[in-house]
Design an enzyme around this catalytic site. Structure first.
Site, mmCIF file in Angstrom:
data_model
loop_
_atom_site.group_PDB
_atom_site.id
_atom_site.type_symbol
_atom_site.label_atom_id
_atom_site.label_comp_id
_atom_site.label_asym_id
_atom_site.label_seq_id
_atom_site.Cartn_x
_atom_site.Cartn_y
_atom_site.Cartn_z
ATOM 1 N N ARG A 86 0.808 -1.221 0.000
ATOM 2 C CA ARG A 86 0.000 0.000 0.000
ATOM 3 C C ARG A 86 0.846 1.279 0.000
ATOM 4 O O ARG A 86 0.329 2.350 0.320
ATOM 5 C CB ARG A 86 -0.949 0.001 1.201
ATOM 6 C CG ARG A 86 -1.946 -1.157 1.174
ATOM 7 C CD ARG A 86 -3.112 -0.906 2.108
ATOM 8 N NE ARG A 86 -4.074 -1.978 2.086
ATOM 9 C CZ ARG A 86 -5.031 -2.140 1.172
ATOM 10 N NH1 ARG A 86 -5.113 -1.266 0.175
ATOM 11 N NH2 ARG A 86 -5.882 -3.144 1.231
ATOM 12 N N TYR A 144 1.931 -4.027 -7.460
ATOM 13 C CA TYR A 144 1.484 -3.160 -6.371
ATOM 14 C C TYR A 144 1.328 -1.723 -6.864
ATOM 15 O O TYR A 144 2.175 -1.201 -7.604
ATOM 16 C CB TYR A 144 2.459 -3.197 -5.203
ATOM 17 C CG TYR A 144 2.476 -4.498 -4.423
ATOM 18 C CD1 TYR A 144 1.521 -5.491 -4.618
ATOM 19 C CD2 TYR A 144 3.470 -4.740 -3.474
ATOM 20 C CE1 TYR A 144 1.551 -6.672 -3.905
ATOM 21 C CE2 TYR A 144 3.499 -5.932 -2.745
ATOM 22 C CZ TYR A 144 2.547 -6.890 -2.970
ATOM 23 O OH TYR A 144 2.575 -8.069 -2.263
ATOM 24 N N LYS A 164 -7.327 -9.397 -16.836
ATOM 25 C CA LYS A 164 -6.327 -9.892 -15.895
ATOM 26 C C LYS A 164 -6.005 -11.356 -16.176
ATOM 27 O O LYS A 164 -6.906 -12.182 -16.384
ATOM 28 C CB LYS A 164 -6.846 -9.725 -14.472
ATOM 29 C CG LYS A 164 -5.832 -10.049 -13.389
ATOM 30 C CD LYS A 164 -6.428 -9.773 -12.010
ATOM 31 C CE LYS A 164 -5.405 -10.031 -10.907
ATOM 32 N NZ LYS A 164 -5.990 -9.786 -9.564
ATOM 33 N N ASN A 192 1.757 -18.018 -2.801
ATOM 34 C CA ASN A 192 0.393 -18.549 -2.951
ATOM 35 C C ASN A 192 0.345 -19.909 -3.651
ATOM 36 O O ASN A 192 -0.715 -20.314 -4.132
ATOM 37 C CB ASN A 192 -0.497 -17.552 -3.704
ATOM 38 C CG ASN A 192 -0.596 -16.224 -3.015
ATOM 39 O OD1 ASN A 192 -1.088 -16.125 -1.899
ATOM 40 N ND2 ASN A 192 -0.100 -15.171 -3.672
ATOM 41 N N GLY A 234 2.692 -4.472 6.570
ATOM 42 C CA GLY A 234 2.658 -3.218 5.835
ATOM 43 C C GLY A 234 1.767 -2.195 6.505
ATOM 44 O O GLY A 234 0.621 -2.484 6.855
ATOM 45 N N THR A 235 2.290 -1.020 6.732
ATOM 46 C CA THR A 235 1.519 0.114 7.227
ATOM 47 C C THR A 235 2.210 1.371 6.733
ATOM 48 O O THR A 235 3.435 1.394 6.581
ATOM 49 C CB THR A 235 1.424 0.124 8.761
ATOM 50 O OG1 THR A 235 0.774 1.344 9.186
ATOM 51 C CG2 THR A 235 2.793 0.053 9.419
#
Length: 295
Positions: free
Chosen positions: A21, A54, A98, A160, A259-260
């Site tokens: 982010r 991202y 996508k 994943n 994440g922040t």
């Protein structure tokens, strides 16, 4: 901060800072991004996790602008990035929809774009972002091997992947896949019982965990929060640190990716590494998370 050897060539910090982010922040200036990086480094958090997609293919360049301003920071960190997802945004805005692309051509082009945008001459760890149902392992595997041999990438892994996807790709490679970055948290516990984590433990492969706070959803679970806050009060931290420490306590050696964009919160990420979660506390939290006692 503990460090984890994923291979003889690569160590990562036990806690990883995620850039998912970074482009959403009101301030994406190089100076502000540099402040985030330095806040991590001060705690021994040296590993920075990216993906080409991202921010609609903009996040790497935002980070790279900070490295251009402060190039001395590069040698203090490990750069992780991912490729393989193609979405109609940024440099891929012309695609019809996508999809995944694990062809050699796409992987090589993605690496070149990431090197340019991140302003680095080597990626420390490259991950294939999602399992590709159209993947040809005899193409993808050698492409990854060639990137390692070229020195553009130090090590490779996946994200994943299920165990069978991991085995299929590894079967066509000379290099070892050194990690699988999967979703794990108190709100997403399936990897602990569906074989994903056991597969990695059997092979002594350290897993990375994305969304280790469940996207914030754990704060809506009153029973779970009550236990988290109780442990947090005993150890003088906040509930977020306890939720991360729950992952750190697992014998698989999980590397949470946090994440922040809030600098004050970034400065507290390292608190989780100082906590102790014993077996009974681990299961109290686990039982609260799944909503029942274990069988």
């Amino acid at each position: 901060m503990d460090r984890v050897a994923l291979s003889p060539e690569l160590e990562l910090s036990r806690l990883v800072y995620g850039m998912w982010r970074i482009g959403d922040d009101a301030d994406t200036s190089p100076r502000h991004v540099q402040a985030k990086i330095e806040a991590c480094l001060e705690q021994g958090i040296t590993t920075m996790d990216h993906a080409d997609i991202y921010g609609g293919y903009t996040a790497e360049a935002i980070f790279g602008a900070a490295l251009k301003q402060a190039p001395q920071l590069r040698d203090q960190m490990e750069i992780v990035t991912k490729c393989g997802i193609v979405a109609p945004a940024g440099r891929h805005s012309a695609v019809r929809g996508k999809h995944y692309d694990t062809s050699a051509e796409h992987i090589n082009a993605s690496v070149e774009a990431s090197l340019r945008d991140l302003a680095v001459d080597r990626i420390d760890l490259l991950l294939i972002h999602r399992p590709d149902p159209f993947m040809d392992p005899d193409v993808t595997g050698p492409a990854l091997d060639a990137l390692v041999a070229s020195g553009k990438v130090r090590a490779v892994g996946v994200s994943n992947f299920r165990p069978w996807d991991f085995s299929l790709l590894q079967s066509s490679m000379e290099s070892e896949l050194v990690t699988n970055q999967i979703e794990m948290s108190l709100m997403e516990t399936s990897a602990f019982t569906n074989g994903d984590l056991a597969y990695l433990q059997e092979r002594a492969i350290a897993p990375m965990a994305w969304s280790p706070l469940g996207g914030g959803s754990l704060f809506k679970n009153a029973g779970l929060m009550s236990i988290l806050e109780g442990v947090a009060g005993e150890q003088g931290v906040d509930a977020t640190a306890v939720a991360v420490a729950w992952l750190l306590a697992h014998p698989a050696g999980i590397l949470p990716v946090l994440g922040t964009n809030n600098l004050d919160r970034i400065r507290k990420i390292g608190e989780a590494a100082r906590l102790t979660i014993d077996r009974q506390t681990w299961f109290e939290l686990y039982s609260a998370a799944i909503g029942k006692e274990v069988p």
